[in-house]
Design a protein around this motif. Structure first.
Motif, PDB file in Angstrom:
ATOM      1  N   ALA A 107      52.240  34.501  33.525  1.00 42.48           N
ATOM      2  CA  ALA A 107      51.567  34.901  32.283  1.00 42.48           C
ATOM      3  C   ALA A 107      50.269  34.119  32.095  1.00 42.48           C
ATOM      4  O   ALA A 107      49.240  34.684  31.718  1.00 42.48           O
ATOM      5  CB  ALA A 107      52.496  34.684  31.092  1.00 42.48           C
ATOM      6  N   ILE A 108      50.323  32.826  32.376  1.00 38.45           N
ATOM      7  CA  ILE A 108      49.118  32.000  32.248  1.00 38.45           C
ATOM      8  C   ILE A 108      48.060  32.479  33.234  1.00 38.45           C
ATOM      9  O   ILE A 108      46.894  32.691  32.889  1.00 38.45           O
ATOM     10  CB  ILE A 108      49.447  30.521  32.517  1.00 38.45           C
ATOM     11  N   PHE A 143      47.729  35.333  34.737  1.00 36.65           N
ATOM     12  CA  PHE A 143      47.226  36.668  34.439  1.00 36.65           C
ATOM     13  C   PHE A 143      46.114  36.620  33.409  1.00 36.65           C
ATOM     14  O   PHE A 143      45.073  37.273  33.554  1.00 36.65           O
ATOM     15  CB  PHE A 143      48.355  37.539  33.901  1.00 36.65           C
ATOM     16  N   ALA A 144      46.332  35.866  32.347  1.00 33.81           N
ATOM     17  CA  ALA A 144      45.331  35.811  31.283  1.00 33.81           C
ATOM     18  C   ALA A 144      44.022  35.248  31.827  1.00 33.81           C
ATOM     19  O   ALA A 144      42.946  35.795  31.567  1.00 33.81           O
ATOM     20  CB  ALA A 144      45.844  34.958  30.128  1.00 33.81           C
TER      21      ALA A 144
END
Lengths: 337, 429
Positions: free
Chosen positions: B59-60, B62-63
């Motif tokens: 998630a980190i 990807f952002a």
């Protein structure tokens, strides 16, 4: 049958509208994160975070679509905007980077109040800078001050004067207030907690009044700051009925927020935003970058536009169910609060 | 700092930063989908824990990947308006398709990361598959646009003006297949070994830990298999270069003379003044063979090209050597792992092997950075090979050193934070 470039321009305008209604509201969430106050500040922030988390990256892609269509279909306009508006666009990019990263960092960093608040500040301030700079860019594009030699593509610019002026900044703050309004109205329906609902109702009212004020200021400044837009907005056949319609929707929106008809407000406020952006689009037509570049004199050849348009339309239709499912899962009635 | 150099530095820095996160965004979904699939099949909760833990780190990444990719799409116009005004329509097709693929990726990522409790299990797994597909396609389309810069096709120039644009032909230019294949495999290779390396580190301390054993097994399988495929894709790339970009190949090899039976050079220092490559170990006729499948094939040398049309030879040569060296180490690790697993009929958790794989953690990413250095620096002085010079594409904007420093500071800051947060994610439990 309209020319292909007009279809692409239409797709870009629709993308911009959807970006404002979705991604714009995400930026508005940042505004209300900054102004989270009182004993419920933390629950306000949590509500905003939960509302944004699953959808902000998908919402953000609309901006990419706009940029890609701009450089594919209107390459000279893209090069011109990139040259003359290098500075506000760079500031916008820094805002985009810090907004997105601070948002995830806040979730995954240690959860002490101090660290949390620090990332919240970065997230919020970046969420404010980004739509302002987006608005400044659009305002400068509309202002008619970016002169280009259409044949050679040479841009006559000092890199400052076309955007560092009252009118573009008025549009910048106008954009910000629209984002804040959208966010506050959406957030009233993201919670069952009546206290939180009350908080965001007040915020929505403040934002709605600010939108009205910024609309007025922008219109007044356009006389000097963007004469050709003013011409379009003030003197066309469609302009008077259009203003009345937009104004009426805005008044009804405020009324519905005031009376706590939040479901109705969630319909009216987006309609208001659609009308504003659509009106700007009509007023600016046929110029993509006034006063030299029009949609037709910067358009790529049909051999490029046709396949791109086909891809965008087929792809867009294919994406509808995916988008619908995303929003149904996270924003539907089955949502737990 | 000269403006052209600042613009190039900013672009290079932005690409170098983004490619790390983009690669992770392409490859991590495969590992997550495998782990979650194993959970659905075996009902072993360890696999579920693994998929969830991996998805947090992802998630980190990807952002950061999404926002740094946005920066790049704008930088094309902010830094290279001359290039975009010329090439925008021609390479518009892959970028448009990339936009759609990015939508698929972002929509299903939201469902994947936040939908664990909200959607049925199989739908959740399917969302992961769609993230994988969307990510891979995005990467492939963007690489296709870059491939066009190396081998521009799909248009003609009449009296200095671009006409007869065929966007599909431009997208399917001669470099597209080999570059897209090489980069996609590279993403899985780098991520496979990076993840295997991290879990190998923990297994050395706790060899029976079921969580790390499963994680190590999945990641090593992905990395090991791809390590064996990547040389084939490298060979396809080399043959394509020999045919379409002989100058780049000559720079990669430090080949100055045009000759038959050209040697393959290992190491060596190209001297651009004296036009020789010194101290290299030369394998006779090997370059001719690798490039043309013929020991006596002719290889073009740099001396055939006027100096102003040559790329910086030393950088390209060194970067190529680094990429190949990293690749070879990972191939060895893959083969050893497969051999040990076959011999021992189980997971290769021998202490020395775990140590070896731990050392492999950064190698795939180093190879990716080196490989892009070869591709991009090796194309210089052209932005569109043989058609437009990089110097003619740059913006007239002055003081470009300011945004360069600004973005550099920003990206260093983000890198530090990402490392801190990942350490926290990895070492928390």
């Amino acid at each position: 049958m309209l020319n292909l470039e007009i279809w692409i321009a239409g797709v870009m305008l629709i993308s911009l509208i959807i970006y404002m209604l979705t991604g714009g509201a995400d930026f508005g969430g940042g505004v209300w994160d900054l102004f989270a106050t009182g004993s419920r500040a933390k629950t306000q922030r949590n509500l905003i975070t939960n509302a944004l988390a699953p959808i902000w990256e998908a919402n953000h892609v609309w901006l990419i679509v706009i940029v890609v269509l701009l450089f594919v279909a209107f390459p000279v306009a893209f090069a011109t905007i990139g040259t003359a508006l290098h500075i506000p666009l760079t500031l916008m990019l820094i805002g985009i980077v810090l907004r997105g990263t601070a948002f995830v960092f806040r979730t995954y960093d240690d959860q002490s109040d101090k660290t949390h608040l620090r990332w919240s500040r970065v997230f919020a301030i970046a969420s404010i800078i980004t739509p302002i700079m987006l608005g400044v860019t659009l305002g400068a594009v509309a202002s008619g001050t970016i002169h280009v030699d259409v044949e050679t593509g040479t841009v006559d610019t000092d890199f400052f004067s076309s955007w560092f002026a009252p009118f573009p900044f008025a549009i910048g703050f106008f954009t910000l207030t629209l984002c804040a309004l959208l966010a506050a109205v959406y957030l009233t329906l993201e919670t069952d907690n009546s206290e939180l609902q009350k908080d965001f109702r007040v915020r929505a009212l403040i934002a709605a009044v600010s939108v009205g004020a910024m609309a007025g200021i922008s219109f007044l400044l356009s006389a000097k700051g963007a004469p050709s837009i003013r011409q379009g907005l003030g003197n066309s056949v469609w302009s008077i009925p259009f203003h009345i319609l937009t104004g009426a929707v805005a008044v009804c929106a405020i009324w519905s927020i005031w009376r706590r008809y939040f479901q109705l407000a969630r319909v009216l406020v987006p309609i208001q935003v659609v009308l504003i952006i659509f009106g700007w689009g009509l007023a600016q037509f046929p110029y993509i970058v006034a006063p030299n570049l029009t949609f037709s004199n910067t358009a790529a050849p049909d051999s490029v536009l046709r396949p791109v348009l086909i891809v965008v339309i087929i792809g867009g239709v294919m994406l509808v169910p995916a988008f619908w499912y995303l929003y149904a899962v996270f924003k539907g009635t089955s949502r737990t609060s | 700092m000269e403006d052209l150099l600042a613009a190039r530095a900013q672009m290079a820095m932005s690409l170098a930063f983004h490619i790390i996160f983009a690669s992770i965004g392409i490859a991590m979904p495969l590992l997550m989908v495998i782990a979650e699939g194993m959970w659905l099949k075996t009902k072993d909760e360890t696999y579920l824990t693994l998929a969830k833990r991996w998805s947090k780190g992802t998630a980190i990444m990807f952002a950061v990947g999404a926002v740094s990719g946005t920066v790049l799409s704008f930088e094309l116009g902010l830094l290279w308006p001359g290039f975009m005004a010329y090439a925008g329509p021609i390479i518009g097709m892959p970028f448009s398709l990339e936009g759609l693929a990015f939508f698929v990726e972002a929509i299903f990522l939201g469902i994947y990361l936040y939908g664990w409790e909200r959607v049925p299990k199989t739908v959740h797994w399917f969302a992961g598959v769609m993230v994988l597909v969307g990510g891979m396609l995005s990467g492939i389309f963007v690489v296709t646009a870059n491939a066009w810069m190396n081998t521009p096709t799909g248009f003609s120039i009449v009296e200095g003006k671009v006409t007869n644009i065929d966007p599909i032909a431009a997208m399917l230019n001669p470099s597209s297949f080999s570059q897209a294949l090489h980069m996609t495999l590279a993403a899985f290779l780098a991520v496979g070994f990076a993840v295997a390396g991290i879990h190998a580190y923990f297994l050395r301390r706790d060899p029976d830990n079921p969580f790390h054993r499963k994680a190590f097994a999945i990641a090593l399988c992905v990395g090991g298999v791809v390590a064996l495929l990547q040389p084939i894709s490298g060979d396809i790339s080399a043959k394509r270069l020999a045919k379409h970009q002989p100058v780049k190949l000559a720079a990669m090899e430090g080949q100055w003379e045009t000759e038959r039976g050209a040697p393959l050079r290992i190491g060596g220092i190209p001297d651009e003044e004296d036009e020789v490559t010194r101290y290299a170990i030369e394998i006779p006729k090997a370059l001719s063979f690798l490039a043309h499948f013929d020991f006596n094939a002719e290889i073009m040398g740099l001396k055939d090209v006027p100096p102003e049309n040559r790329p910086p030879v030393a950088i390209v040569h060194f970067a190529f050597q680094i990429m190949v060296a990293c690749g070879i180490v990972m191939i060895v690790a893959g083969i050893l792992g497969g051999w040990l697993a076959w011999r021992q009929k189980g997971l290769p958790v021998n202490s020395w092997y775990l140590r070896f794989v731990t050392y492999c953690t950064p190698l795939g990413f180093i190879a990716i950075e080196a490989g892009w250095t070869v591709t991009e620096v090796g194309r210089q002085p052209w932005v569109i090979y043989d058609i437009m010079r990089t110097a003619d594409a740059v913006t007239p904007m002055p003081n470009l050193v300011i945004p360069f420093i600004g973005f550099t500071v920003l990206y260093i800051f983000l890198s530090v934070i990402v490392v801190i947060l990942l350490r926290r994610q990895i070492f928390l439990n």
